[in-house]
Design a protein around this motif. Structure first.
Motif, PDB file in Angstrom:
ATOM      1  N   ILE A  22       7.772   8.254   5.113  1.00 44.57           N
ATOM      2  CA  ILE A  22       8.507   9.327   4.455  1.00 44.57           C
ATOM      3  C   ILE A  22       7.965  10.661   4.954  1.00 44.57           C
ATOM      4  O   ILE A  22       6.798  10.998   4.726  1.00 44.57           O
ATOM      5  N   LEU A  23       8.803  11.417   5.627  1.00 45.56           N
ATOM      6  CA  LEU A  23       8.409  12.728   6.147  1.00 45.56           C
ATOM      7  C   LEU A  23       8.921  13.808   5.199  1.00 45.56           C
ATOM      8  O   LEU A  23      10.127  13.937   4.982  1.00 45.56           O
ATOM      9  N   LEU A  24       7.993  14.567   4.609  1.00 50.44           N
ATOM     10  CA  LEU A  24       8.394  15.629   3.698  1.00 50.44           C
ATOM     11  C   LEU A  24       8.951  16.818   4.471  1.00 50.44           C
ATOM     12  O   LEU A  24       8.558  17.085   5.604  1.00 50.44           O
ATOM     13  N   ASP A  25       9.849  17.531   3.813  1.00 53.39           N
ATOM     14  CA  ASP A  25      10.491  18.692   4.420  1.00 53.39           C
ATOM     15  C   ASP A  25      10.321  19.889   3.494  1.00 53.39           C
ATOM     16  O   ASP A  25      11.261  20.367   2.878  1.00 53.39           O
ATOM     17  N   GLY A  26       9.077  20.343   3.381  1.00 51.64           N
ATOM     18  CA  GLY A  26       8.772  21.425   2.458  1.00 51.64           C
ATOM     19  C   GLY A  26       8.099  20.877   1.216  1.00 51.64           C
ATOM     20  O   GLY A  26       7.880  19.675   1.065  1.00 51.64           O
ATOM     21  N   LEU A  27       7.760  21.749   0.301  1.00 50.52           N
ATOM     22  CA  LEU A  27       6.970  21.407  -0.880  1.00 50.52           C
ATOM     23  C   LEU A  27       7.691  20.387  -1.754  1.00 50.52           C
ATOM     24  O   LEU A  27       8.667  20.693  -2.427  1.00 50.52           O
ATOM     25  N   GLY A  28       7.191  19.137  -1.743  1.00 54.42           N
ATOM     26  CA  GLY A  28       7.724  18.080  -2.593  1.00 54.42           C
ATOM     27  C   GLY A  28       9.118  17.601  -2.245  1.00 54.42           C
ATOM     28  O   GLY A  28       9.700  16.799  -2.982  1.00 54.42           O
ATOM     29  N   LYS A  29       9.655  18.042  -1.112  1.00 57.06           N
ATOM     30  CA  LYS A  29      11.035  17.697  -0.756  1.00 57.06           C
ATOM     31  C   LYS A  29      11.053  16.534   0.236  1.00 57.06           C
ATOM     32  O   LYS A  29      10.412  16.593   1.289  1.00 57.06           O
ATOM     33  N   ILE A  30      11.800  15.488  -0.098  1.00 56.97           N
ATOM     34  CA  ILE A  30      11.893  14.317   0.761  1.00 56.97           C
ATOM     35  C   ILE A  30      12.811  14.636   1.936  1.00 56.97           C
ATOM     36  O   ILE A  30      13.963  15.047   1.754  1.00 56.97           O
ATOM     37  N   GLY A  31      12.299  14.457   3.142  1.00 56.78           N
ATOM     38  CA  GLY A  31      13.105  14.677   4.338  1.00 56.78           C
ATOM     39  C   GLY A  31      13.558  13.355   4.920  1.00 56.78           C
ATOM     40  O   GLY A  31      14.212  12.561   4.252  1.00 56.78           O
ATOM     41  N   LYS A  32      13.162  13.073   6.149  1.00 52.64           N
ATOM     42  CA  LYS A  32      13.572  11.833   6.802  1.00 52.64           C
ATOM     43  C   LYS A  32      12.717  10.662   6.330  1.00 52.64           C
ATOM     44  O   LYS A  32      11.538  10.807   6.035  1.00 52.64           O
ATOM     45  N   ILE A  33      13.350   9.487   6.263  1.00 53.18           N
ATOM     46  CA  ILE A  33      12.639   8.249   5.967  1.00 53.18           C
ATOM     47  C   ILE A  33      12.893   7.288   7.116  1.00 53.18           C
ATOM     48  O   ILE A  33      14.038   7.035   7.489  1.00 53.18           O
ATOM     49  N   PHE A  34      11.799   6.776   7.679  1.00 58.80           N
ATOM     50  CA  PHE A  34      11.886   5.857   8.812  1.00 58.80           C
ATOM     51  C   PHE A  34      11.519   4.453   8.369  1.00 58.80           C
ATOM     52  O   PHE A  34      10.668   4.252   7.500  1.00 58.80           O
ATOM     53  N   GLY A  35      12.166   3.460   9.013  1.00 60.91           N
ATOM     54  CA  GLY A  35      11.835   2.069   8.763  1.00 60.91           C
ATOM     55  C   GLY A  35      10.745   1.596   9.703  1.00 60.91           C
ATOM     56  O   GLY A  35      10.133   2.380  10.439  1.00 60.91           O
ATOM     57  N   GLU A  36      10.499   0.273   9.700  1.00 66.75           N
ATOM     58  CA  GLU A  36       9.395  -0.289  10.467  1.00 66.75           C
ATOM     59  C   GLU A  36       9.501  -0.019  11.963  1.00 66.75           C
ATOM     60  O   GLU A  36       8.517   0.164  12.649  1.00 66.75           O
ATOM     61  N   GLU A  37      10.678   0.009  12.496  1.00 67.02           N
ATOM     62  CA  GLU A  37      10.864   0.237  13.936  1.00 67.02           C
ATOM     63  C   GLU A  37      11.192   1.680  14.265  1.00 67.02           C
ATOM     64  O   GLU A  37      11.606   1.992  15.374  1.00 67.02           O
ATOM     65  N   VAL A  73       0.851  -1.194   0.000  1.00 69.29           N
ATOM     66  CA  VAL A  73       0.000   0.000   0.000  1.00 69.29           C
ATOM     67  C   VAL A  73       0.887   1.245   0.000  1.00 69.29           C
ATOM     68  O   VAL A  73       1.794   1.375   0.816  1.00 69.29           O
ATOM     69  N   PHE A  74       0.625   2.143  -0.947  1.00 67.45           N
ATOM     70  CA  PHE A  74       1.240   3.467  -0.959  1.00 67.45           C
ATOM     71  C   PHE A  74       0.158   4.447  -0.504  1.00 67.45           C
ATOM     72  O   PHE A  74      -0.918   4.497  -1.099  1.00 67.45           O
ATOM     73  N   ALA A  75       0.439   5.239   0.520  1.00 71.24           N
ATOM     74  CA  ALA A  75      -0.590   6.134   1.053  1.00 71.24           C
ATOM     75  C   ALA A  75       0.040   7.424   1.547  1.00 71.24           C
ATOM     76  O   ALA A  75       1.261   7.555   1.653  1.00 71.24           O
ATOM     77  N   SER A  76      -0.811   8.387   1.867  1.00 71.28           N
ATOM     78  CA  SER A  76      -0.370   9.651   2.455  1.00 71.28           C
ATOM     79  C   SER A  76      -1.255   9.975   3.642  1.00 71.28           C
ATOM     80  O   SER A  76      -2.358   9.445   3.783  1.00 71.28           O
ATOM     81  N   ALA A  77      -0.767  10.859   4.498  1.00 69.05           N
ATOM     82  CA  ALA A  77      -1.539  11.285   5.664  1.00 69.05           C
ATOM     83  C   ALA A  77      -1.045  12.647   6.122  1.00 69.05           C
ATOM     84  O   ALA A  77       0.124  12.991   5.950  1.00 69.05           O
ATOM     85  N   HIS A  78      -1.956  13.417   6.721  1.00 72.43           N
ATOM     86  CA  HIS A  78      -1.588  14.706   7.298  1.00 72.43           C
ATOM     87  C   HIS A  78      -0.986  14.461   8.672  1.00 72.43           C
ATOM     88  O   HIS A  78      -1.659  14.505   9.702  1.00 72.43           O
ATOM     89  N   LEU A  79       0.310  14.191   8.686  1.00 72.40           N
ATOM     90  CA  LEU A  79       1.042  13.935   9.921  1.00 72.40           C
ATOM     91  C   LEU A  79       2.382  14.649   9.842  1.00 72.40           C
ATOM     92  O   LEU A  79       2.928  14.844   8.747  1.00 72.40           O
ATOM     93  N   THR A  80       2.919  15.008  11.000  1.00 71.00           N
ATOM     94  CA  THR A  80       4.191  15.735  11.014  1.00 71.00           C
ATOM     95  C   THR A  80       5.295  15.000  11.760  1.00 71.00           C
ATOM     96  O   THR A  80       6.399  15.518  11.897  1.00 71.00           O
ATOM     97  N   ALA A  81       5.020  13.790  12.253  1.00 69.57           N
ATOM     98  CA  ALA A  81       6.029  13.026  12.989  1.00 69.57           C
ATOM     99  C   ALA A  81       5.703  11.539  12.929  1.00 69.57           C
ATOM    100  O   ALA A  81       4.526  11.153  12.925  1.00 69.57           O
ATOM    101  N   TYR A  82       6.745  10.734  12.876  1.00 62.56           N
ATOM    102  CA  TYR A  82       6.563   9.277  12.872  1.00 62.56           C
ATOM    103  C   TYR A  82       5.797   8.834  14.103  1.00 62.56           C
ATOM    104  O   TYR A  82       4.950   7.933  14.031  1.00 62.56           O
TER     105      TYR A  82
END
Length: 279
Positions: free
Chosen positions: A259-274, A238-247
């Protein structure tokens, strides 16, 4: 695009590059505003102006005309959308509505006397999801959740990610497009779309009827996670999005990558399952 705007407002928009126009704010008797290139400006009869005094002031009638035109001049045809507070234009423009909501027993029946419209203009930016593909799918396709406040490009990224995965893997993809906005663009030749159904319905019907290997959906709410969990447990990515600002704020940690965005269309931090950061 935006053909539903009344003539006076359409004339103003014609002076703006649509490739950089992300949002229009149409408020009755208030200055017309637009998000152009990520920054809000006022719009006058000849385009961008830098003071409210030079802007157009849409009338109450123009607000109502915009909504009526966007609904195809048949409010009954978009009744279910209106209950959810929006109407979708022919090119995927999402028109959010503020006004008088008529409710009965905690359910919205209709919207009367619209006073404000938030018109979001979809964009296709080819290649904008390449970084997600390379950083998240090096070990194979997995479930990912894009997170950011509203208006930072999650839908555009999801749309392009769907296209890339379709073209490079030829997997069967089901797009659950609840608002008619996600499918406004090229999704690839192996994508099937269910529009305007809630996620529970789209996931259940789509899995049974279309046998997807991947499901793509936008703007998860807390009540949607049960449908997503069932799909993932069934072996569907599943690929999805949500209005969230923190893992930490994700209601259920059921995705492989966050995947936490860091501004308009900019990829910021990426977290794994844990919750560990991914390089």
């Amino acid at each position: 695009m935006l053909e539903f705007l009344p003539p006076r407002l359409m004339d103003a928009v014609r002076h703006v590059n649509l490739n950089t126009l992300y949002e229009l704010r149409v408020r009755a008797e208030q200055p017309l505003r637009a998000n152009v290139g990520g920054m809000f400006v006022f719009l006058g009869k000849d385009g961008i102006v830098y003071s409210a005094s030079g802007a157009l002031f849409p009338t109450t009638e123009e607000v109502e005309e915009t909504l009526f035109s966007a609904s195809g001049y048949s409010v009954h045809a978009v009744e279910e959308q209106l209950r959810r507070g929006f109407v979708t234009g022919n090119h995927g423009e999402r028109i959010g509505i503020a006004g008088t909501f008529v409710c009965e027993k905690d359910s919205v029946l209709s919207v009367h006397s619209p006073t404000s419209l938030c018109i979001r203009i979809p964009h296709a930016i080819l290649g904008c999801a390449e970084e997600i593909f390379s950083r998240c799918f090096s070990g194979g396709i997995c479930s990912v959740l894009l997170m950011s406040p509203p208006g930072e490009g999650k839908t555009t990224l999801l749309r392009d990610l769907t296209r890339i995965v379709s073209e490079r893997t030829l997997k069967n993809i089901l797009v659950s497009d609840e608002r008619g906005e996600l499918s406004a663009g090229d999704l690839g030749a192996t994508a099937d779309v269910i529009r305007f159904a809630d996620k529970q319905t789209a996931f259940t019907a789509g899995i049974r009827a279309m046998r997807p290997e991947i499901i793509v959906t936008d703007e998860l709410l807390t009540e949607d996670y049960s449908a997503v969990k069932r799909a993932i447990e069934s072996g569907i990515s599943v690929f999805a999005s949500a209005h969230l600002t923190a893992y930490e704020n994700v209601p259920q940690k059921i995705f492989s990558k966050y995947i936490l965005l860091d501004g308009l269309g900019k990829i910021g931090k990426i977290f794994g399952e844990e919750g560990a950061l991914v390089d």
